[in-house]
Design a protein around this motif. Structure first.
Motif, PDB file in Angstrom:
ATOM      1  N   LEU A   1       0.819  -1.212   0.000  1.00  0.00           N
ATOM      2  CA  LEU A   1       0.000   0.000   0.000  1.00  0.00           C
ATOM      3  C   LEU A   1       0.852   1.261   0.000  1.00  0.00           C
ATOM      4  N   GLY A   2       1.996   1.204   0.661  1.00  0.00           N
ATOM      5  CA  GLY A   2       2.883   2.360   0.714  1.00  0.00           C
ATOM      6  C   GLY A   2       2.530   3.349   1.793  1.00  0.00           C
ATOM      7  N   GLU A   3       1.645   2.970   2.704  1.00  0.00           N
ATOM      8  CA  GLU A   3       1.235   3.849   3.800  1.00  0.00           C
ATOM      9  C   GLU A   3       0.535   3.021   4.867  1.00  0.00           C
ATOM     10  N   PRO A   4       0.371   3.598   6.078  1.00  0.00           N
ATOM     11  CA  PRO A   4      -0.294   2.856   7.156  1.00  0.00           C
ATOM     12  C   PRO A   4      -1.748   2.536   6.813  1.00  0.00           C
ATOM     13  N   LEU A   5      -2.295   1.527   7.493  1.00  0.00           N
ATOM     14  CA  LEU A   5      -3.680   1.123   7.261  1.00  0.00           C
ATOM     15  C   LEU A   5      -4.636   2.017   8.046  1.00  0.00           C
ATOM     16  N   THR A   6      -4.706   3.271   7.615  1.00  0.00           N
ATOM     17  CA  THR A   6      -5.626   4.241   8.210  1.00  0.00           C
ATOM     18  C   THR A   6      -6.403   4.929   7.100  1.00  0.00           C
ATOM     19  N   CYS A   7      -7.574   5.443   7.455  1.00  0.00           N
ATOM     20  CA  CYS A   7      -8.389   6.154   6.471  1.00  0.00           C
ATOM     21  C   CYS A   7      -7.683   7.447   6.067  1.00  0.00           C
ATOM     22  N   PRO A   8      -7.436   7.683   4.786  1.00  0.00           N
ATOM     23  CA  PRO A   8      -6.724   8.896   4.366  1.00  0.00           C
ATOM     24  C   PRO A   8      -7.543  10.166   4.550  1.00  0.00           C
ATOM     25  N   GLU A   9      -8.856  10.041   4.746  1.00  0.00           N
ATOM     26  CA  GLU A   9      -9.695  11.224   4.912  1.00  0.00           C
ATOM     27  C   GLU A   9      -9.842  11.648   6.365  1.00  0.00           C
ATOM     28  N   THR A  10      -9.810  10.675   7.287  1.00  0.00           N
ATOM     29  CA  THR A  10      -9.966  11.002   8.705  1.00  0.00           C
ATOM     30  C   THR A  10      -8.687  10.795   9.497  1.00  0.00           C
ATOM     31  N   GLY A  11      -7.762  10.006   8.966  1.00  0.00           N
ATOM     32  CA  GLY A  11      -6.540   9.700   9.692  1.00  0.00           C
ATOM     33  C   GLY A  11      -6.731   8.703  10.818  1.00  0.00           C
ATOM     34  N   VAL A  12      -7.910   8.092  10.892  1.00  0.00           N
ATOM     35  CA  VAL A  12      -8.236   7.146  11.966  1.00  0.00           C
ATOM     36  C   VAL A  12      -7.952   5.723  11.490  1.00  0.00           C
ATOM     37  N   PRO A  13      -7.319   4.878  12.312  1.00  0.00           N
ATOM     38  CA  PRO A  13      -7.060   3.491  11.908  1.00  0.00           C
ATOM     39  C   PRO A  13      -8.364   2.764  11.578  1.00  0.00           C
ATOM     40  N   TYR A  14      -8.286   1.873  10.611  1.00  0.00           N
ATOM     41  CA  TYR A  14      -9.452   1.075  10.245  1.00  0.00           C
ATOM     42  C   TYR A  14      -9.821   0.095  11.364  1.00  0.00           C
ATOM     43  N   GLN A  15     -11.076  -0.325  11.358  1.00  0.00           N
ATOM     44  CA  GLN A  15     -11.558  -1.335  12.293  1.00  0.00           C
ATOM     45  C   GLN A  15     -11.842  -2.627  11.540  1.00  0.00           C
ATOM     46  N   PHE A  16     -11.923  -3.733  12.293  1.00  0.00           N
ATOM     47  CA  PHE A  16     -12.123  -5.030  11.673  1.00  0.00           C
ATOM     48  C   PHE A  16     -13.262  -5.793  12.338  1.00  0.00           C
ATOM     49  N   TYR A  17     -14.017  -6.499  11.520  1.00  0.00           N
ATOM     50  CA  TYR A  17     -15.117  -7.339  11.982  1.00  0.00           C
ATOM     51  C   TYR A  17     -15.013  -8.690  11.266  1.00  0.00           C
ATOM     52  N   PRO A  18     -13.955  -9.462  11.518  1.00  0.00           N
ATOM     53  CA  PRO A  18     -13.735 -10.685  10.744  1.00  0.00           C
ATOM     54  C   PRO A  18     -14.839 -11.714  10.887  1.00  0.00           C
ATOM     55  N   ALA A  19     -15.492 -11.765  12.057  1.00  0.00           N
ATOM     56  CA  ALA A  19     -16.555 -12.760  12.229  1.00  0.00           C
ATOM     57  C   ALA A  19     -17.735 -12.483  11.317  1.00  0.00           C
ATOM     58  N   GLN A  20     -17.884 -11.225  10.898  1.00  0.00           N
ATOM     59  CA  GLN A  20     -18.966 -10.874   9.985  1.00  0.00           C
ATOM     60  C   GLN A  20     -18.497 -10.775   8.538  1.00  0.00           C
ATOM     61  N   GLY A  21     -17.248 -11.157   8.272  1.00  0.00           N
ATOM     62  CA  GLY A  21     -16.744 -11.087   6.914  1.00  0.00           C
ATOM     63  C   GLY A  21     -16.216  -9.716   6.530  1.00  0.00           C
ATOM     64  N   ILE A  22     -16.197  -8.768   7.493  1.00  0.00           N
ATOM     65  CA  ILE A  22     -15.661  -7.428   7.228  1.00  0.00           C
ATOM     66  C   ILE A  22     -14.172  -7.466   7.518  1.00  0.00           C
ATOM     67  N   VAL A  23     -13.377  -7.362   6.480  1.00  0.00           N
ATOM     68  CA  VAL A  23     -11.925  -7.432   6.623  1.00  0.00           C
ATOM     69  C   VAL A  23     -11.362  -6.126   7.149  1.00  0.00           C
ATOM     70  N   LEU A  24     -12.030  -5.018   6.819  1.00  0.00           N
ATOM     71  CA  LEU A  24     -11.502  -3.710   7.170  1.00  0.00           C
ATOM     72  C   LEU A  24     -12.622  -2.698   6.979  1.00  0.00           C
ATOM     73  N   ALA A  25     -12.771  -1.720   7.896  1.00  0.00           N
ATOM     74  CA  ALA A  25     -13.871  -0.765   7.795  1.00  0.00           C
ATOM     75  C   ALA A  25     -13.480   0.590   8.364  1.00  0.00           C
ATOM     76  N   ASP A  26     -14.104   1.653   7.847  1.00  0.00           N
ATOM     77  CA  ASP A  26     -13.933   2.982   8.419  1.00  0.00           C
ATOM     78  C   ASP A  26     -14.377   2.984   9.875  1.00  0.00           C
ATOM     79  N   ALA A  27     -13.670   3.729  10.710  1.00  0.00           N
ATOM     80  CA  ALA A  27     -14.037   3.822  12.117  1.00  0.00           C
ATOM     81  C   ALA A  27     -15.145   4.832  12.344  1.00  0.00           C
ATOM     82  N   GLN A  28     -15.345   5.745  11.392  1.00  0.00           N
ATOM     83  CA  GLN A  28     -16.381   6.756  11.541  1.00  0.00           C
ATOM     84  C   GLN A  28     -16.851   7.220  10.164  1.00  0.00           C
ATOM     85  N   PRO A  29     -18.105   7.687  10.073  1.00  0.00           N
ATOM     86  CA  PRO A  29     -18.609   8.145   8.777  1.00  0.00           C
ATOM     87  C   PRO A  29     -17.914   9.431   8.343  1.00  0.00           C
ATOM     88  N   HIS A  30     -17.836   9.632   7.023  1.00  0.00           N
ATOM     89  CA  HIS A  30     -17.185  10.833   6.512  1.00  0.00           C
ATOM     90  C   HIS A  30     -17.533  11.009   5.040  1.00  0.00           C
TER      91      HIS A  30
END
Length: 289
Positions: free
Chosen positions: A69-98
């Motif tokens: 990727l060439g950068e940390p696994l954070t949202c480039p619009e909010t700067g907040v690290p992504y969240q994960f919900y693997p049990a629901q099949g969500i590999v990676l998700a925004d931590a907040q709406p934007h």
């Protein structure tokens, strides 16, 4: 009358413009672009046994993703690290709406009969019954590694190990796969568990979600993973203790005396005979004669 027509025309134009903005502009947002890049990276890892073989630790997995990727696994619009919900099949998700509209984007893993796919979807907290497992560490140098990476690492490596499973470790990977398959089935069927009173019935509905039929059997004993009949056609919301409620269990003991189990929240545990007796009594888990 003419003014009302003009007003309605203006409203219609605004609605159409908003829809076009959502359809056309959203894919060009930084977050959307980054998530689509990550899906391509995941596809590459998933389809390349050589890459999977390089993943020895969760650190390796995070470094590989961030290296591509060439950068940390954070949202480039909010700067907040992504969240994960693997049990629901969500590999990676925004931590907040934007963005516009205010929404969260996520990468979802979905098994199909034609292969495994990663895709970017609109994500809503209301659609996920369990809290996020963790957030990604924004710094590759951090000594703390989220548990998610271990789960995903096991999941990816199962593609390599499934060809010759011989050990309890491979049993854990198989149970992990079955747990994820069950979670995806529950998502697809209005958060209701499948038939779980007859082993073959449960296997038939989960097989389309699995890469191999071997995942339905213990790697050491060759016995099928037995479903918890108490979950038969039950709604997910009615499971009060997902971290303590087993979904599948091994009917035969391993040479070390343990028995593998996978729980509603997706984690796998090998329990001792005393722990097994407690769970067996609490959830009325049958053993075939």
């Amino acid at each position: 009358m003419a003014q009302k027509k003009i007003l309605w025309m203006v409203i219609a134009v605004l609605v159409v413009a908003s829809l076009l903005t959502v359809v056309i502009v959203r894919p060009w947002r930084p977050c959307s672009r980054q998530l689509h890049r990550i899906t391509k990276i995941l596809d590459e890892i998933w389809s390349d046994p050589n890459l999977i073989a390089q993943l020895k630790t969760p650190d390796d997995y995070q470094r590989l993703l961030e290296q591509h990727l060439g950068e940390p696994l954070t949202c480039p619009e909010t700067g907040v690290p992504y969240q994960f919900y693997p049990a629901q099949g969500i590999v990676l998700a925004d931590a907040q709406p934007h963005g516009f509209p205010q929404e969260r984007l996520a990468i979802k893993w979905r098994h199909t009969t034609t292969g495994e796919l990663f895709r970017v979807v609109t994500w809503s907290p209301a659609s996920v019954s369990a809290p996020p497992l963790t957030t990604v560490s924004p710094s590759p140098s951090s000594s703390h590694r989220p548990h998610l990476f271990q789960a995903l690492l096991d999941f990816f490596r199962s593609l390599v190990l499934a060809s010759a499973p011989q050990t309890p470790h491979d049993c854990r990977i198989r149970l992990l796969n079955v747990g994820l398959a069950l979670s995806m089935y529950v998502q697809d069927y209005d958060e209701r568990f499948p038939p779980m009173k007859v082993v073959t019935d449960t296997q038939s509905v989960l097989l389309p979600y699995l890469r191999s039929q071997d995942m339905l059997f213990c790697a050491v004993t060759g016995q099928p993973h037995f479903p918890n009949p108490q979950l038969h056609l039950k709604l997910l919301k009615d499971v009060l203790q997902p971290a303590e409620t087993p979904t599948f269990y091994e009917i035969s003991l391993h040479p070390d005396g343990t028995r593998g189990m996978v729980f509603v929240d997706g984690h796998v545990k090998f329990v001792l005979p005393s722990q097994w007796r407690t769970l067996q009594q609490r959830y009325q888990l049958p053993l075939p004669r």
